[in-house]
Design a protein around this motif. Sequence first.
Motif, PDB file in Angstrom:
ATOM      1  N   HIS A  24       0.884  -1.164   0.000  1.00  0.00           N
ATOM      2  CA  HIS A  24       0.000   0.000   0.000  1.00  0.00           C
ATOM      3  C   HIS A  24       0.921   1.213   0.000  1.00  0.00           C
ATOM      4  CE1 HIS A  24      -3.171   2.724   2.142  1.00  0.00           C
ATOM      5  NE2 HIS A  24      -3.074   2.969   0.838  1.00  0.00           N
ATOM      6  N   VAL A  26       1.694   4.992  -0.173  1.00  0.00           N
ATOM      7  CA  VAL A  26       1.188   6.351   0.015  1.00  0.00           C
ATOM      8  C   VAL A  26       2.395   7.278   0.086  1.00  0.00           C
ATOM      9  CG1 VAL A  26      -0.171   7.919   1.438  1.00  0.00           C
ATOM     10  CG2 VAL A  26      -0.803   5.499   1.295  1.00  0.00           C
ATOM     11  N   ASP A  28       3.366  11.430  -0.267  1.00  0.00           N
ATOM     12  CA  ASP A  28       2.994  12.839  -0.430  1.00  0.00           C
ATOM     13  C   ASP A  28       4.196  13.591  -0.982  1.00  0.00           C
ATOM     14  OD1 ASP A  28       0.311  12.854   0.554  1.00  0.00           O
ATOM     15  OD2 ASP A  28       1.115  12.533   2.564  1.00  0.00           O
ATOM     16  N   ARG A  33      -0.369  13.503  -4.321  1.00  0.00           N
ATOM     17  CA  ARG A  33      -0.442  12.388  -3.379  1.00  0.00           C
ATOM     18  C   ARG A  33      -0.669  11.093  -4.160  1.00  0.00           C
ATOM     19  NH1 ARG A  33      -1.497  11.495   2.126  1.00  0.00           N
ATOM     20  NH2 ARG A  33      -2.674   9.591   2.614  1.00  0.00           N
ATOM     21  N   ASP A  35      -1.578   7.206  -3.833  1.00  0.00           N
ATOM     22  CA  ASP A  35      -2.221   6.286  -2.884  1.00  0.00           C
ATOM     23  C   ASP A  35      -2.742   5.090  -3.682  1.00  0.00           C
ATOM     24  OD1 ASP A  35      -3.665   4.916  -0.974  1.00  0.00           O
ATOM     25  OD2 ASP A  35      -4.661   6.684  -0.155  1.00  0.00           O
ATOM     26  N   THR A  37      -2.724   0.582  -4.040  1.00  0.00           N
ATOM     27  CA  THR A  37      -2.499  -0.734  -3.452  1.00  0.00           C
ATOM     28  C   THR A  37      -2.153  -1.706  -4.566  1.00  0.00           C
ATOM     29  OG1 THR A  37      -4.021  -0.340  -1.621  1.00  0.00           O
ATOM     30  CG2 THR A  37      -3.528  -2.630  -2.147  1.00  0.00           C
ATOM     31  N   THR A  71       3.090   6.903   4.368  1.00  0.00           N
ATOM     32  CA  THR A  71       2.423   5.915   5.203  1.00  0.00           C
ATOM     33  C   THR A  71       2.136   4.713   4.312  1.00  0.00           C
ATOM     34  OG1 THR A  71       0.576   5.506   6.731  1.00  0.00           O
ATOM     35  CG2 THR A  71       0.087   6.790   4.757  1.00  0.00           C
ATOM     36  N   GLY A  72       1.463   3.704   4.859  1.00  0.00           N
ATOM     37  CA  GLY A  72       1.202   2.492   4.092  1.00  0.00           C
ATOM     38  C   GLY A  72       2.162   1.392   4.493  1.00  0.00           C
ATOM     39  N   HIS A 225      -4.137   7.670  -8.185  1.00  0.00           N
ATOM     40  CA  HIS A 225      -5.039   6.619  -7.722  1.00  0.00           C
ATOM     41  C   HIS A 225      -5.306   5.602  -8.826  1.00  0.00           C
ATOM     42  CE1 HIS A 225      -5.875   9.967  -4.950  1.00  0.00           C
ATOM     43  NE2 HIS A 225      -6.181   9.030  -4.062  1.00  0.00           N
TER      44      HIS A 225
END
Length: 363
Positions: A24, A26, A28, A33, A35, A37, A71-72, A225
């Motif tokens: 996953h 993520v 920035d 951004r 994001d 998976t 994150t992720g 995305h």
Amino acid sequence: MSHLRKTTNDPTDDGDRTQGLDAHLVVDHGTFRLDVTLTAAPGDVVALLGPNGAGKTTALRALAGLVPLTTGHLRLDGTALDRTPPESRPVGVVFQDYLLFPHLTALDNVAFGPRCHGASKAEARTQAAAWLDRMGLADHAGAKPRRLSGGQAQRVALARALATRPRLLLLDEPLAALDARTRLEVRSQLRRHLAEFEAVAILVTHDPLDAMVLADRLVVIEDGHIVQEGTPADIARRPRTAYIAQLVGLNLYRGQADGHTVRLDAGPAITTTEDLSGPVFVAFPPSAVTLHRDRPTGSSARNLWHCEVSGLETHGDQIRADLTGELPLAADLTAVAAAELNLRPGAPIWATVKAAQTHAYPA
């Protein structure tokens, strides 16, 4: 595409080598951004597609450890790699411009990886020689990069990436630097090597043909995305964004279906073969569009629109006309037909499409 999925009994291996990739990502980066998976089993070849700036390369660099995750998570064969430095990851990378060391021979370029992983110089060169032979480059082992053709350099870069026996292979536009003729040959060779690769391969490309030929599964990224993923056949048959429709060469519209009639969100209605209700997409190829200088009479086509030619371009051995008006669309026709219709920018034209040549599916 078939894959040779190998197993290992090496007791020093960490993690479960049968699990593959579980990520996953993520990231920035200023106002952008990412994001997404991504999951893939050993033996899978996944292609990341998307327009410029969509986040494909950022995703690839995050997998390689060259860009930190905001994150992720990132797990490979059950082992977390989030905090593992790039040089310690079981990851091989083939960059778009290959980045071969100009002062080293092809043999020593390939031997570089095993040397970094602790092999002796003799062991590393033996492994490198075997990989070059596998790539059909045994006769070029002593050549430096400037003496190699584009296709040969690409295969040396691939051999260098594979020589470390990575559990994740990342390919960043691996065929982009090749001319059309070389690209055809190398694409075929790369497909064979990927079919034999026992771990996960992630391919970034702008070329839909590269993706369709090389990958088992396509992941389309727009604005950071995932907008669609599936097999090449699924994506080609049921595109869900304008970018994907253009990529696979279809006219695509969205609207509300009531039986065989779809009222478009912006534009007229389209008659389709499918009997549906609710939000749907409607797609048809440019080749399904027939153009008429005058409004046709007695035509069996259920769909008829008055348009204007906004542009013309060569598309393979045909002419592609971009039309605006009642329904913006693309139409393919022969050069002879274009001349007979006296097509030119600004010319009025009637466009028809038979219902049987449309394809409607739930949005």
